[in-house]
Design a protein around this motif. Structure first.
Motif, PDB file in Angstrom:
ATOM      1  N   ALA A  13     -39.236 -39.621  13.212  1.00  0.00           N
ATOM      2  CA  ALA A  13     -40.020 -39.130  14.463  1.00  0.00           C
ATOM      3  C   ALA A  13     -39.147 -39.486  15.625  1.00  0.00           C
ATOM      4  O   ALA A  13     -38.378 -40.580  15.716  1.00  0.00           O
ATOM      5  CB  ALA A  13     -41.463 -39.997  14.362  1.00  0.00           C
ATOM      6  N   PRO A  14     -39.153 -38.727  16.766  1.00  0.00           N
ATOM      7  CA  PRO A  14     -38.543 -38.861  17.695  1.00  0.00           C
ATOM      8  C   PRO A  14     -38.766 -40.351  18.480  1.00  0.00           C
ATOM      9  O   PRO A  14     -39.771 -40.698  18.229  1.00  0.00           O
ATOM     10  CB  PRO A  14     -38.775 -37.725  18.718  1.00  0.00           C
ATOM     11  CG  PRO A  14     -40.193 -37.425  18.375  1.00  0.00           C
ATOM     12  CD  PRO A  14     -40.093 -37.502  17.007  1.00  0.00           C
ATOM     13  N   THR A  15     -37.728 -40.540  19.229  1.00  0.00           N
ATOM     14  CA  THR A  15     -37.792 -42.109  19.991  1.00  0.00           C
ATOM     15  C   THR A  15     -39.203 -42.201  20.837  1.00  0.00           C
ATOM     16  O   THR A  15     -39.478 -41.408  21.347  1.00  0.00           O
ATOM     17  CB  THR A  15     -36.569 -42.145  20.961  1.00  0.00           C
ATOM     18  OG1 THR A  15     -35.835 -41.173  20.967  1.00  0.00           O
ATOM     19  CG2 THR A  15     -35.892 -43.355  20.539  1.00  0.00           C
ATOM     20  N   GLY A  16     -39.823 -43.312  20.718  1.00  0.00           N
ATOM     21  CA  GLY A  16     -41.254 -43.718  21.135  1.00  0.00           C
ATOM     22  C   GLY A  16     -41.255 -43.042  22.623  1.00  0.00           C
ATOM     23  O   GLY A  16     -40.192 -42.885  23.215  1.00  0.00           O
ATOM     24  N   ARG A  28     -41.728 -51.639  22.791  1.00  0.00           N
ATOM     25  CA  ARG A  28     -41.681 -50.341  22.892  1.00  0.00           C
ATOM     26  C   ARG A  28     -42.467 -49.418  21.899  1.00  0.00           C
ATOM     27  O   ARG A  28     -43.620 -48.713  22.390  1.00  0.00           O
ATOM     28  CB  ARG A  28     -40.412 -49.576  23.114  1.00  0.00           C
ATOM     29  CG  ARG A  28     -40.215 -48.227  23.347  1.00  0.00           C
ATOM     30  CD  ARG A  28     -39.193 -47.594  23.117  1.00  0.00           C
ATOM     31  NE  ARG A  28     -38.845 -47.292  21.612  1.00  0.00           N
ATOM     32  CZ  ARG A  28     -37.545 -47.081  21.069  1.00  0.00           C
ATOM     33  NH1 ARG A  28     -36.715 -46.983  21.971  1.00  0.00           N
ATOM     34  NH2 ARG A  28     -37.507 -47.015  19.799  1.00  0.00           N
ATOM     35  N   ASP A  29     -42.376 -49.703  20.775  1.00  0.00           N
ATOM     36  CA  ASP A  29     -42.932 -49.099  19.524  1.00  0.00           C
ATOM     37  C   ASP A  29     -44.483 -49.450  19.353  1.00  0.00           C
ATOM     38  O   ASP A  29     -45.224 -48.747  18.914  1.00  0.00           O
ATOM     39  CB  ASP A  29     -42.092 -48.959  18.539  1.00  0.00           C
ATOM     40  CG  ASP A  29     -40.974 -48.096  18.774  1.00  0.00           C
ATOM     41  OD1 ASP A  29     -40.874 -47.430  19.629  1.00  0.00           O
ATOM     42  OD2 ASP A  29     -40.011 -47.930  17.897  1.00  0.00           O
ATOM     43  N   VAL A  70     -37.271 -53.052  21.142  1.00  0.00           N
ATOM     44  CA  VAL A  70     -37.552 -51.896  20.653  1.00  0.00           C
ATOM     45  C   VAL A  70     -38.979 -51.799  20.099  1.00  0.00           C
ATOM     46  O   VAL A  70     -40.059 -51.015  19.952  1.00  0.00           O
ATOM     47  CB  VAL A  70     -36.711 -51.380  19.647  1.00  0.00           C
ATOM     48  CG1 VAL A  70     -37.301 -50.440  18.660  1.00  0.00           C
ATOM     49  CG2 VAL A  70     -35.260 -51.075  20.384  1.00  0.00           C
ATOM     50  N   ALA A  71     -39.282 -53.149  19.522  1.00  0.00           N
ATOM     51  CA  ALA A  71     -40.736 -53.599  18.757  1.00  0.00           C
ATOM     52  C   ALA A  71     -41.606 -53.238  19.852  1.00  0.00           C
ATOM     53  O   ALA A  71     -42.680 -52.973  19.516  1.00  0.00           O
ATOM     54  CB  ALA A  71     -40.714 -54.748  18.036  1.00  0.00           C
TER      55      ALA A  71
END
Ligand SMILES: Nc1ncnc2c1ncn2[C@@H]1O[C@H](COP(=O)(O)OP(=O)(O)OP(=O)(O)O)[C@@H](O)[C@H]1O
Ligand SMILES: [Mg+2]
Lengths: 283, 381
Positions: B375-378, B244-245, B241-242
């Motif tokens: 905020a919406p998912t990346g 991705r964002d 996740v890190a």
């Protein structure tokens, strides 16, 4: 030359013909708390970008005797170099604890990675305490206030256990008390590590800098103690420009280079506000 | 020495706890898992006709692909628009073995379609090893993973991002299906490989054996869901996740994001390959039309609609969309293509978290009426 600390020689960064860093030499001893100041666009951030491998450069950057140039970003980080960004960059969807845990884990093997975190690593607990974020550890980092994000970034550097910290305007937007607390922390940290801080707020620089380098138009304009740098005529020239006029405010110039209003860190007395805006605004 | 940075640490430190107390929270996921297992393995075979059960088996194959999509796209931000390639590699590997086994049972060395179009009369060298069941089974997973690893290494190292990665994936899916069509004599061309008699010694015409295939598929889906769920809550899942964002930030912490993404991408490819392999005995065919550009988009639509970042959302979405497709595409074949495109655009553009995010958005609104939802998912990598 010297094996320890950070040694930068003739560093150059060019963007499409525009030279943002123009032959910078820099020697930072281990344990130093060096402040990097200079007007907007002086090349401070670009210099840090070049040291950490984000932008291509020519010249030489050595840390603890090893050449950094030519290595990919993550390898440079593994040599013990960490940085923060001008706009706090944390993993917004992850919790404070997860952010710190990731920062602490670059050396983890695949087996550890594939398992769930059973307990909070010791350095992470300490960083949570140091940054005052213990109560917020299960909050998503995106929900933190601006200042808290900046502390989280500093906390990430602490658990990353780097020996060289490069911080890009870490106290921008913080209140006076928060700045003081951050400065104290940087001072403590710098004893055993080398810390480089980009900063605009001259009050902050004066309170905490052990040494200062002034950049201007991609070059080192001046270097030394805070007092040395403040007394340097070229520095005054750059910061005050023609608005103050050379010698038109003779007595007050050296003192008015940095913002001299205590606490607020804003416009110093006796100098037109526009001329000092870059020094005082703190982005 | 541990003076805190914060002059007055804010008091709002309460962690968000799922509703229903700690005990319910602890058993929510395993409970849902057991419920799903009971429905799939216990209830469905009892209440569904053989025909409907074989349809469900097909949908579950798409759900297996969606598990991988949830990992690579939902958590890793990699818009994997070419899963048809991996699905196809797995499917063809399995189909080649079944064809060779059928031929051997009939006392021939050549699969029936090769005798029909036959040019040289000899089995192509790259077919031969697939006569070994263990080799063929391993290839259904390893071949897609190897291709993904190769592609991923090139792409992630060079920091190819977002749309380019998606287009590249699509191009690969198109290339594979075009190549297969061109190799009629050795791959069956447009017709693909079909008309299988046996499955590792079991007669595929026997409804009992069709049920067995269904159980295998359901078991594989459940196992993969458990494994990927474990991955989601592992440290690797957090790291993914890190990446991705804020990929750049991860790099400065000393990680190589390319390696992190590669694991998710290769894992998703392996799952798609396995799904393709199971699709073959369940549906009885693998062909270029099942693995090209349009089906490749289809593989991610279910996950997008259900919620790509939520494993259960992606799986249920894939099943629902597959069901809608087979129901609607018979009645309105042309309309379905448009509907599929519309679904994709709406899900990605307006509801990035899919239907799964609706539930949590409603829950969040009820819990904290004043704050805006996060905020919406990346976006896409
Ligand atoms: N990627 C880039 N492409 C082109 N020019 C750039 C790029 N990055 C920075 N520059 C230019 O290089 C110069 C130095 O920028 P840099 O961000 O290093 O300044 P700075 O000293 O950090 O300024 P500030 O105090 O405003 O943060 C500026 O003129 C900027 O416009
Ligand atoms: Mg800057």
């Amino acid at each position: 030359m010297n094996g320890d600390g950070l040694t930068v020689r003739d560093l150059r960064v060019t963007f499409d013909g525009f030279t943002a860093v123009d032959g910078v030499d820099l020697d930072i001893r281990p344990g130093d708390l060096r402040f990097l100041i200079g007007p907007n666009g002086a090349g401070k951030t670009t210099l840090v970008d070049a040291i950490t491998g984000l932008v291509p450069s020519t010249g030489s950057v050595r840390f603890e005797g090893r050449e950094l140039r030519g290595r990919p970003v993550h390898r440079i980080a593994r040599l013990g170099i960490g940085r923060t960004f001008q706009t706090a960059t944390v993993f917004e969807e992850l919790t404070v604890l997860q952010n710190l845990d990731i920062a602490a884990g670059a050396g983890r093997g695949p087996l550890t990675l594939l398992r769930r975190r059973k307990e909070v690593p010791e350095p992470v607990t300490r960083a949570l305490e140091t940054t005052g974020l213990t109560g917020l550890r299960d909050r998503p980092a995106g929900a933190l206030a601006h200042g808290q994000k900046q502390w989280l970034e500093i906390g990430m550097l602490l658990v990353q256990d780097v020996r060289l910290l490069l911080l890009d305007e870490p106290v921008a937007g913080m209140s006076h008390d928060e700045r003081e607390a951050t400065g104290e922390l940087l001072r403590r940290v710098s004893g055993e590590r080398t810390v480089v801080v980009i900063e605009h707020d001259m009050d902050f620089v004066r309170s905490f800098a052990r040494s200062v380098t002034v950049l201007h138009a991609g070059r080192v304009l001046s270097e030394g103690s805070v007092a040395d740098v403040q007394a340097d005529a070229r520095v005054q020239e750059v910061y005050l420009g023609s608005a103050a006029g050379s010698g038109s405010v003779p007595g007050s110039v050296p003192d008015s280079v940095p913002g001299s209003v205590p606490g607020s860190g804003s416009v110093p007395g006796g100098v037109p506000a526009t001329a000092t805006a870059t020094v005082a605004e703190g982005a | 020495m541990t003076t805190t940075l914060s002059p007055s640490p804010p008091s709002a430190g309460a962690a968000r706890k799922p509703a229903g107390g700690p005990l319910a929270a602890r058993f929510r996921v395993p409970g849902a898992f057991v419920l799903g297992a009971v429905l799939l393995v216990g209830v469905a075979p009892l209440v569904l006709s053989d025909f409907r059960l074989s349809l469900l088996a097909k949908y579950l194959c798409y759900a297996i692909v969606a598990v991988g999509v949830s990992l690579a796209w939902g958590r890793g931000g990699l818009l994997v628009l070419g899963q048809g390639v991996f699905f196809g590699l797995g499917g063809y590997a399995m189909a080649m073995h079944l064809k060779l086994a059928d031929a051997a049972a009939a006392g021939s060395t050549l699969p029936d379609f090769m005798q029909l179009y036959g040019t040289s009369g000899a089995l192509p060298w790259w077919w031969a090893p697939f006569a070994h069941p263990a080799f063929a089974l391993a290839m259904t997973v390893l071949l897609p993973m190897a291709v993904a690893a190769l592609l991923g290494l090139c792409v992630f190292r060079r920091r190819v991002k977002g749309a380019y990665f998606a287009i590249l994936s699509q191009a690969l899916a198109a290339a594979l299906s075009i190549w297969l069509i061109g190799q009629q004599a050795t791959t069956g061309g447009t017709n693909g490989l079909t008309d299988f008699q046996g499955f590792f010694g079991y007669d595929l015409d026997d409804p009992v054996n069709q049920r067995m295939v269904y159980f295998v598929i359901a078991a594989v889906l459940l196992l993969l869901m458990a494994a990927v769920r474990q991955l989601f809550v592992s440290r690797y899942g957090e790291l993914l996740v890190a990446v991705r964002d804020a990929e750049e930030r991860v790099r400065f912490l000393g990680y190589d994001p390319a390696a992190v993404k590669l694991v998710a991408y290769v894992g998703a490819a392996g799952m798609a390959g396995l799904a393709g392999a199971l699709f073959v005995p369940a549906v009885g065919i693998i062909s270029p039309a099942l693995i090209g550009i349009v089906p490749s988009i289809g593989f991610v639509i279910g996950a997008a609609v259900g919620g790509r970042a939520s494993l259960l959302g992606a799986v249920l979405g894939a099943i629902a969309v597959a069901w809608a497709q087979s129901t609607l595409s018979d009645a309105f074949p042309a309309a379905w293509t448009y509907l599929q495109g519309l679904l994709f655009v709406v899900a990605v553009g307006f509801l990035p978290g899919g239907l799964a995010s609706l539930a949590s958005a409603v829950r969040a609104r009820r819990a904290r009426p004043r704050t805006t939802p996060p905020a919406p998912t990346g976006g896409t990598a």
